[in-house]
Design an enzyme around this catalytic site. Structure first.
Site, PDB file in Angstrom:
ATOM      1  N   GLU A   1       3.422  -8.898  82.247  1.00  0.00           N
ATOM      2  CA  GLU A   1       4.008  -8.919  80.767  1.00  0.00           C
ATOM      3  C   GLU A   1       4.746 -10.140  80.514  1.00  0.00           C
ATOM      4  O   GLU A   1       5.777 -10.181  81.117  1.00  0.00           O
ATOM      5  CB  GLU A   1       4.482  -7.479  80.505  1.00  0.00           C
ATOM      6  CG  GLU A   1       4.926  -7.644  79.019  1.00  0.00           C
ATOM      7  CD  GLU A   1       5.728  -6.259  78.364  1.00  0.00           C
ATOM      8  OE1 GLU A   1       5.045  -4.969  79.029  1.00  0.00           O
ATOM      9  OE2 GLU A   1       6.501  -6.407  77.550  1.00  0.00           O
TER      10      GLU A   1
ATOM     11  N   GLU B   1      11.556 -10.782  71.922  1.00  0.00           N
ATOM     12  CA  GLU B   1      12.080  -9.454  71.469  1.00  0.00           C
ATOM     13  C   GLU B   1      13.389  -9.443  70.678  1.00  0.00           C
ATOM     14  O   GLU B   1      14.265 -10.076  71.009  1.00  0.00           O
ATOM     15  CB  GLU B   1      12.072  -8.677  72.470  1.00  0.00           C
ATOM     16  CG  GLU B   1      10.841  -8.027  73.056  1.00  0.00           C
ATOM     17  CD  GLU B   1      10.871  -7.055  74.020  1.00  0.00           C
ATOM     18  OE1 GLU B   1      10.521  -5.940  73.810  1.00  0.00           O
ATOM     19  OE2 GLU B   1      11.461  -7.331  75.088  1.00  0.00           O
TER      20      GLU B   1
END
Ligand SMILES: [Ca+2]
Ligand SMILES: [Ca+2]
Length: 494
Positions: free
Chosen positions: A152, A157
């Protein structure tokens, strides 16, 4: 369409240079080797372009692995709309399903993904405790198994309870947040909510570099040639979402009195490939059962488009590509030459129902499951075969299983065959059963296998239609490694 045409690319490049010329907030330090290969500038109106973006909703039931508080809607303008040159993903406080908030999560998987390149999004972020917007990437094909083995890449974020901080992270089976070993860093950035910033990753065959605007946040290097450390040699697709809540948020005090709605605004998403100026070679191979037509050259100019067409022989069908193309790519497709590339076209007999029965593509298409309260097992590939290490046997064979979905038709006859061997003589069970609760079996047979690799098979006629059924191998009753290869399930033709 998987790759933009030359004309379209030229337009995008032109647009790109105009933006640089007018100084419209673009990173001025983008090296000239980056060639734009795909972009969504979000210039339309309404829903994000359906040919590119897919709404994800399947995790609503289970909270997407993080006990998230939002319900992701499908193609609902109130949660995702294109307007004034931007994509706006809106998180709202309103009950839906069994959740208190709605939002949206969209991905580009249907385009087929990209391997290596620069991926960037210019975004203005929402704020407030519990708000969790992200721009990130997951593998198109789970060659190395499910999360986190496939890898990933979290390009951006933002956690509302940590104001002014942007997180860049990677997860692999060796390094992931379940173990608390994920690799990443964060950067303090001002005016995240009032201004647009550029969030980017530059992904090379041996490293990932993460940037906010021009500042490098984090670099992850391929320290070992092993998928546990570097699963980043497969195709990845991009995801944009705005989550609410999640386990980390709850540990940090919860969602609190954050005001809703909250908007994640995305000016554009752009994908570039690196042009190193060198010509590149293309090696095209096929399995038995078909051929590929394309313009053969000793070398291709960097960025040159090559049209590939896979054609099955009579009695065979095209299954998918591997190597330089992901399995999502159509049998007729175009690829651009930015690396020396090997592509393989996979064909199978028309009656074959399984994918990757020879485990040539690692664990692709096979689901693995262990009843963790009763048994322990690990799954891997070992010299082109599936290897199941049963470390702790269960009470029942089904407590360690490998499955693949197959549709069944009433009155049809099916033949399953496979090669198997084990370190010690033992039993395994093969089931054809429901792929949904209560997982009732339509047919099953136990086989005794030993050290010698042998081929086993059984034939059965099924008395029910079930579009959601599966072939299941059960290993739970014996300790030690078991190997499986050349698995086939064929529907008898009249
Ligand atoms: Ca735009
Ligand atoms: Ca094999």
């Amino acid at each position: 369409m998987t790759v933009i045409t030359k004309a379209r690319r030229y337009m995008l490049l032109l647009f790109f240079f105009i933006l640089i010329a007018t100084g419209n907030g673009l990173s001025s330090s983008l090296e000239p080797g980056w060639v734009l290969v795909w972009a969504d500038e979000f210039d339309g109106a309404g829903l994000p372009t359906p040919a590119w973006w897919t709404f994800e909703t399947e995790g609503n039931q289970w909270g997407w692995g993080n006990n998230e508080a939002q319900f992701y809607t499908d193609s609902r303008l109130a949660n995702a709309r294109v307007e004034d040159g931007r994509l706006i993903i809106t998180a709202r406080a309103e009950p839906m399903g069994d959740k208190e908030y709605t939002s949206a999560r969209i991905n580009t998987r249907k385009i087929g993904g990209w391997r290596y390149g620069r991926f960037e999004a210019r975004m203005r972020l929402p704020s407030g405790r519990g708000i969790w917007p992200a721009f990130w990437m997951l593998p198109v094909d789970n060659f190395y198994g499910g999360w986190p083995s496939g890898g990933e890449i979290d390009i951006m974020e933002f956690f509302g309870f940590m104001p002014d901080n942007i997180y860049c992270t990677i997860h692999t089976s060796a390094y992931n947040h379940r173990r608390g070993t994920q690799k990443g860093s964060h950067l303090k950035v001002r005016n995240l909510h009032d201004e647009y910033h550029l969030y980017a990753v530059e992904w090379f065959p041996d490293r990932l570099n993460f940037y906010v605007d021009d500042e490098k946040v984090f670099s992850y290097e391929k320290t070992e040639d092993h998928p546990a450390v570097w699963p980043f040699d497969q195709h990845f697709y991009a995801i944009l979402n705005c989550a609410v809540g999640g386990d980390w948020c709850y540990r940090m005090g919860g969602i609190g009195d954050t005001s809703f709605p909250q908007n994640l605004e995305v000016d554009y998403v752009r994908v570039y490939q690196w042009n190193d100026g060198n010509p590149h070679t293309l090696l095209v191979t096929t399995t038995e059962g078909g051929r590929v037509s394309y313009e053969k050259k000793a070398a291709y100019a960097p960025g040159e488009e090559v049209r590939l067409r896979a054609e099955a022989d009579p009695g065979y069908k095209f299954l998918y590509w591997s190597g330089g193309l992901s399995t999502v790519h159509e049998k007729e497709t175009t690829m651009m030459m930015f690396h020396d590339t090997a592509v393989k076209a996979h064909f199978v007999p028309e009656a074959e129902m399984l994918k990757n029965g020879d485990f040539e593509l690692e664990l692709l298409a096979w689901n693995r499951w262990v009843d963790a309260e009763a048994a322990a097992a690990e799954f891997s590939t070992d010299q082109g075969a599936l290897r199941v290490d049963v470390n702790r046997p269960g009470k029942h064979d089904w407590q360690v299983q490998v499955t693949q979905a197959v549709p069944l038709a009433k009155g049809k006859t099916y033949t399953v065959s496979f090669a198997a061997w084990a370190r010690r003589r033992r039993q395994i069970t093969v089931r054809i059963n429901q792929n949904h609760p209560p997982y009732a079996a339509y047919a099953y047979q136990a086989f005794t296998i030993d050290k010698e690799k042998k081929i086993y098979n059984f034939t059965v006629t099924i008395d029910k239609d079930d579009a959601d059924s599966r072939l299941e191998f059960d290993f739970g009753e014996g300790r030690g490694p078991v190997w499986l290869d050349n698995v086939s399930m064929r529907k008898e033709t009249e």
